[in-house]
Design a protein around this motif. Structure first.
Motif, PDB file in Angstrom:
ATOM      1  N   ASP A   1      -6.529   1.713  -5.023  1.00  0.00           N
ATOM      2  CA  ASP A   1      -7.756   2.193  -4.375  1.00  0.00           C
ATOM      3  C   ASP A   1      -8.377   3.555  -4.829  1.00  0.00           C
ATOM      4  OD1 ASP A   1      -6.142   3.785  -3.267  1.00  0.00           O
ATOM      5  OD2 ASP A   1      -6.583   3.239  -1.277  1.00  0.00           O
ATOM      6  N   ALA A   2      -7.587   4.079  -5.751  1.00  0.00           N
ATOM      7  CA  ALA A   2      -8.007   5.197  -6.489  1.00  0.00           C
ATOM      8  C   ALA A   2      -8.560   5.405  -7.785  1.00  0.00           C
ATOM      9  CB  ALA A   2      -6.731   6.212  -6.720  1.00  0.00           C
TER      10      ALA A   2
ATOM     11  N   TYR B   1       0.742  -1.200  -0.026  1.00  0.00           N
ATOM     12  CA  TYR B   1      -0.075   0.020  -0.058  1.00  0.00           C
ATOM     13  C   TYR B   1       0.973   1.208   0.014  1.00  0.00           C
ATOM     14  CZ  TYR B   1      -4.072   2.815   0.758  1.00  0.00           C
ATOM     15  OH  TYR B   1      -5.010   3.777   0.708  1.00  0.00           O
ATOM     16  N   ASN B   2       2.056   1.109   0.454  1.00  0.00           N
ATOM     17  CA  ASN B   2       3.049   2.385   0.421  1.00  0.00           C
ATOM     18  C   ASN B   2       4.152   2.298  -0.282  1.00  0.00           C
ATOM     19  OD1 ASN B   2       1.631   2.983   3.069  1.00  0.00           O
ATOM     20  ND2 ASN B   2       2.645   1.253   4.137  1.00  0.00           N
ATOM     21  N   ASP B   3       4.599   1.155  -1.008  1.00  0.00           N
ATOM     22  CA  ASP B   3       5.875   1.014  -1.538  1.00  0.00           C
ATOM     23  C   ASP B   3       5.929   0.369  -3.044  1.00  0.00           C
ATOM     24  OD1 ASP B   3       8.534   1.787  -1.728  1.00  0.00           O
ATOM     25  OD2 ASP B   3       9.130  -0.088  -0.846  1.00  0.00           O
ATOM     26  N   GLY B   4       4.635   0.488  -3.702  1.00  0.00           N
ATOM     27  CA  GLY B   4       4.953   0.033  -4.973  1.00  0.00           C
ATOM     28  C   GLY B   4       4.643  -1.421  -5.322  1.00  0.00           C
TER      29      GLY B   4
ATOM     30  N   GLY C   1      -4.611  -4.841  -5.199  1.00  0.00           N
ATOM     31  CA  GLY C   1      -4.969  -6.149  -5.834  1.00  0.00           C
ATOM     32  C   GLY C   1      -3.883  -6.520  -7.155  1.00  0.00           C
ATOM     33  N   VAL C   2      -3.592  -7.771  -7.068  1.00  0.00           N
ATOM     34  CA  VAL C   2      -2.587  -8.014  -8.187  1.00  0.00           C
ATOM     35  C   VAL C   2      -2.993  -9.411  -8.696  1.00  0.00           C
ATOM     36  CG1 VAL C   2      -0.982  -8.917  -6.446  1.00  0.00           C
ATOM     37  CG2 VAL C   2       0.049  -8.340  -8.990  1.00  0.00           C
TER      38      VAL C   2
ATOM     39  N   ARG D   1     -13.136   2.941  -5.714  1.00  0.00           N
ATOM     40  CA  ARG D   1     -11.831   2.096  -5.393  1.00  0.00           C
ATOM     41  C   ARG D   1     -12.024   0.508  -5.683  1.00  0.00           C
ATOM     42  NH1 ARG D   1      -9.231   0.882   0.006  1.00  0.00           N
ATOM     43  NH2 ARG D   1      -9.015  -1.434   0.417  1.00  0.00           N
ATOM     44  N   TRP D   2     -11.236  -0.100  -6.477  1.00  0.00           N
ATOM     45  CA  TRP D   2     -11.230  -1.429  -6.924  1.00  0.00           C
ATOM     46  C   TRP D   2     -11.241  -2.524  -5.636  1.00  0.00           C
ATOM     47  CZ3 TRP D   2     -12.798  -1.715 -11.540  1.00  0.00           C
ATOM     48  CH2 TRP D   2     -12.407  -0.625 -12.492  1.00  0.00           C
ATOM     49  N   ARG D   3     -12.073  -3.556  -5.948  1.00  0.00           N
ATOM     50  CA  ARG D   3     -12.358  -4.515  -4.679  1.00  0.00           C
ATOM     51  C   ARG D   3     -11.672  -5.854  -5.031  1.00  0.00           C
ATOM     52  NH1 ARG D   3     -18.808  -3.965  -3.598  1.00  0.00           N
ATOM     53  NH2 ARG D   3     -18.776  -2.145  -1.959  1.00  0.00           N
ATOM     54  N   SER D   4     -11.744  -6.130  -6.240  1.00  0.00           N
ATOM     55  CA  SER D   4     -11.119  -7.556  -6.865  1.00  0.00           C
ATOM     56  C   SER D   4     -10.685  -7.540  -8.132  1.00  0.00           C
ATOM     57  CB  SER D   4     -12.223  -8.659  -6.438  1.00  0.00           C
ATOM     58  OG  SER D   4     -11.838  -9.877  -6.771  1.00  0.00           O
ATOM     59  N   LEU D   5      -9.694  -8.500  -8.440  1.00  0.00           N
ATOM     60  CA  LEU D   5      -9.196  -8.448  -9.786  1.00  0.00           C
ATOM     61  C   LEU D   5      -8.894  -9.935 -10.103  1.00  0.00           C
ATOM     62  CD1 LEU D   5      -7.852  -6.845 -12.270  1.00  0.00           C
ATOM     63  CD2 LEU D   5      -5.801  -6.638 -10.961  1.00  0.00           C
ATOM     64  N   VAL D   6      -9.204 -10.210 -11.322  1.00  0.00           N
ATOM     65  CA  VAL D   6      -8.959 -11.637 -11.651  1.00  0.00           C
ATOM     66  C   VAL D   6      -8.446 -11.496 -13.128  1.00  0.00           C
ATOM     67  CG1 VAL D   6     -10.658 -12.934 -10.091  1.00  0.00           C
ATOM     68  CG2 VAL D   6     -11.755 -11.834 -12.377  1.00  0.00           C
TER      69      VAL D   6
END
Length: 223
Positions: free
Chosen positions: A158-159, A117-120, A143-144, A182-187
């Motif tokens: 989340d933006a 969340y803080n560093d890429g 998410g990734v 904000r994105w919640r989920s990614l597949v």
């Protein structure tokens, strides 16, 4: 039909599966990691620490696992833990301590990608032994996903932005997904060309070209 398993009732946050569905691994926020070798009939608490886990990933055969979390329960950042024996034993990987939000794995478990969340965005090509910070911007990544071969990656923040890479994270760019909530989920599909993302605006976006373009699949508020 659905069957309730013998897994204890708890604050489950993430689950991963082998390709055949026989080996499962599930993480609890502040309660450790459980595994099953019989498609969920029986569960065993592993020796993983009882940290605030947020994400777990598995190789296709279920032997290699990676778990990411944002703190140890006392507010201290943690690293990413990996297992090469289906969760029987866990080792702290070479990832730095940080607020890890999500982790994804290639099918063979050697290529990992994780977001903080803080560093890429960080990647590993040796099952977590060593990690490299990519050129992705520092953002509130949450998410990734990864293709089966680990070359095509997509990360969401989340933006409302989603970035994609076709070379295991070496290079990447913002996709054509409209900025929104904000994105919640990614597949992702196994080949990484098809992506789907759910936003807190009650919309689901899909892409058939690795994120270059996207369309709204369904608004949850629609009848």
């Amino acid at each position: 039909d659905w069957t309730k398993t013998s897994a204890p009732g708890s604050d489950w946050v993430s689950i991963a599966s082998s390709a055949d569905g026989a080996k499962l691994a599930a993480a609890i926020i502040g309660g450790g990691i459980y595994v099953s070798a019989d498609s969920g009939t029986n569960w065993t608490l592993t020796g993983a620490p009882g940290y605030r886990w947020l994400s777990i990933a598995s190789s296709a055969d279920g032997t290699k696992l990676a778990a990411a979390g944002d703190n140890d329960g006392s507010g201290h950042y943690i690293g990413i833990y990996v297992s090469s024996d289906s969760g029987a034993h866990w080792t702290l990987s070479g990832a730095p301590a940080d607020s890890w939000q999500a982790v994804a794995s290639s099918a063979d478990g050697t290529k990992l990608v994780a977001v903080t969340y803080n560093d890429g965005v960080y990647v590993s090509s040796d099952a977590g032994a060593h990690w490299t910070k990519t050129g992705a911007p520092v953002s509130g990544w949450i998410g990734v996903v990864s293709s089966a071969d680990g070359t095509k990656l997509a990360v969401a923040d989340d933006a409302g932005s989603i970035y994609a890479s076709s070379d295991s994270g070496t290079n990447g760019a913002a996709t054509g997904t409209p900025a929104g909530g904000r994105w919640r989920s990614l597949v992702s599909s196994a080949d990484g060309t098809k992506l789907a993302a759910e936003a807190d605006t009650s919309e689901v976006y899909i892409s058939s070209n690795s994120g270059a373009n996207s369309v709204i699949l369904k608004n949850h508020c629609d009848s």
